[in-house]
Design a protein around this motif. Structure first.
Motif, mmCIF file in Angstrom:
data_model
loop_
_atom_site.group_PDB
_atom_site.id
_atom_site.type_symbol
_atom_site.label_atom_id
_atom_site.label_comp_id
_atom_site.label_asym_id
_atom_site.label_seq_id
_atom_site.Cartn_x
_atom_site.Cartn_y
_atom_site.Cartn_z
ATOM 1 N N GLY A 86 0.817 -1.211 0.000
ATOM 2 C CA GLY A 86 0.000 0.000 0.000
ATOM 3 C C GLY A 86 0.850 1.260 0.000
ATOM 4 N N LEU A 87 1.918 1.253 0.780
ATOM 5 C CA LEU A 87 2.805 2.425 0.819
ATOM 6 C C LEU A 87 3.528 2.615 -0.510
ATOM 7 C CD1 LEU A 87 4.224 2.028 4.439
ATOM 8 C CD2 LEU A 87 2.527 3.696 3.640
ATOM 9 N N VAL A 88 3.939 1.511 -1.128
ATOM 10 C CA VAL A 88 4.565 1.599 -2.454
ATOM 11 C C VAL A 88 3.586 2.222 -3.445
ATOM 12 C CG1 VAL A 88 5.388 0.236 -4.425
ATOM 13 C CG2 VAL A 88 6.197 -0.291 -2.120
ATOM 14 N N ASN A 89 2.337 1.772 -3.408
ATOM 15 C CA ASN A 89 1.331 2.309 -4.328
ATOM 16 C C ASN A 89 1.046 3.782 -4.059
ATOM 17 O OD1 ASN A 89 1.080 -0.109 -5.667
ATOM 18 N ND2 ASN A 89 -0.642 -0.805 -4.428
ATOM 19 N N ILE A 90 1.045 4.172 -2.798
ATOM 20 C CA ILE A 90 0.852 5.592 -2.469
ATOM 21 C C ILE A 90 1.959 6.422 -3.091
ATOM 22 C CG2 ILE A 90 0.980 7.286 -0.588
ATOM 23 C CD1 ILE A 90 -0.530 5.172 1.136
ATOM 24 N N ARG A 91 3.193 5.979 -2.916
ATOM 25 C CA ARG A 91 4.325 6.744 -3.443
ATOM 26 C C ARG A 91 4.283 6.806 -4.964
ATOM 27 N NH1 ARG A 91 9.016 6.101 -5.741
ATOM 28 N NH2 ARG A 91 9.095 3.857 -5.550
ATOM 29 N N LYS A 92 3.949 5.697 -5.602
ATOM 30 C CA LYS A 92 4.011 5.652 -7.057
ATOM 31 C C LYS A 92 2.808 6.280 -7.748
ATOM 32 C CE LYS A 92 7.003 1.664 -7.589
ATOM 33 N NZ LYS A 92 7.113 0.282 -8.088
ATOM 34 N N HIS A 93 1.616 6.167 -7.155
ATOM 35 C CA HIS A 93 0.407 6.507 -7.891
ATOM 36 C C HIS A 93 -0.429 7.650 -7.320
ATOM 37 C CE1 HIS A 93 1.256 2.949 -10.203
ATOM 38 N NE2 HIS A 93 1.209 2.203 -9.122
ATOM 39 N N SER A 94 -0.092 8.130 -6.137
ATOM 40 C CA SER A 94 -0.960 9.149 -5.520
ATOM 41 C C SER A 94 -0.666 10.555 -6.028
ATOM 42 C CB SER A 94 -0.784 9.141 -4.003
ATOM 43 O OG SER A 94 0.483 9.670 -3.643
ATOM 44 N N GLN A 95 0.438 10.721 -6.694
ATOM 45 C CA GLN A 95 0.896 12.032 -7.137
ATOM 46 C C GLN A 95 1.173 12.956 -5.949
ATOM 47 O OE1 GLN A 95 -1.879 13.472 -10.071
ATOM 48 N NE2 GLN A 95 -1.404 11.820 -11.480
ATOM 49 N N ALA A 96 1.371 12.339 -4.773
ATOM 50 C CA ALA A 96 1.794 13.128 -3.614
ATOM 51 C C ALA A 96 3.250 13.494 -3.825
ATOM 52 C CB ALA A 96 1.630 12.313 -2.328
ATOM 53 N N ASN A 97 3.607 14.679 -3.415
ATOM 54 C CA ASN A 97 4.961 15.160 -3.596
ATOM 55 C C ASN A 97 5.612 15.435 -2.262
ATOM 56 O OD1 ASN A 97 4.948 15.240 -6.469
ATOM 57 N ND2 ASN A 97 3.680 17.079 -6.342
ATOM 58 N N ALA A 98 6.864 15.060 -2.194
ATOM 59 C CA ALA A 98 7.657 15.405 -1.024
ATOM 60 C C ALA A 98 7.999 16.881 -1.110
ATOM 61 C CB ALA A 98 8.929 14.559 -0.990
#
Length: 101
Positions: A86-98
């Motif tokens: 789930g965390l991998v998918n959040i990073r790859k697909h959520s378009q959330a930016n650091a």
């Protein structure tokens, strides 16, 4: 090429390198066997989410009201894998930016 024109290219290279480092860390984490007992599950998940937050800069936290976990070690391992994916998918697909470095 003048140093000023390098800035966008260096910034893009830095972002690319950061993504590849995160991909490698995620792959290593998925390959590592998870050997934990039910009493360790909540702390393990909290540590995993906290590491995700530190590594990616994406705000995330794990909150649980549970005190005791009454699950088999097999189910605990599967839950850890689900959280990791789930965390991998959040990073790859959520378009959330650091935040910027």
């Amino acid at each position: 090429m003048a140093p000023r024109s390098w800035s966008p290219e260096l910034t893009e290279l830095q972002h690319l390198l950061r993504r590849e480092v995160l991909n490698l860390r995620e792959l290593m984490q998925q390959m590592r066997p998870v050997d934990l007992i039910p009493e360790q599950l909540l702390d393990y998940i909290a540590d995993t989410v906290d590491r995700f937050r530190r590594d990616t800069g994406i705000e995330a936290s794990f909150v649980s009201d549970m005190q005791d976990v009454d699950l088999s070690p097999h189910i605990c391992r599967e839950l850890v894998r689900i959280v990791q994916e789930g965390l991998v998918n959040i990073r790859k697909h959520s378009q959330a930016n650091a935040p910027p470095l």
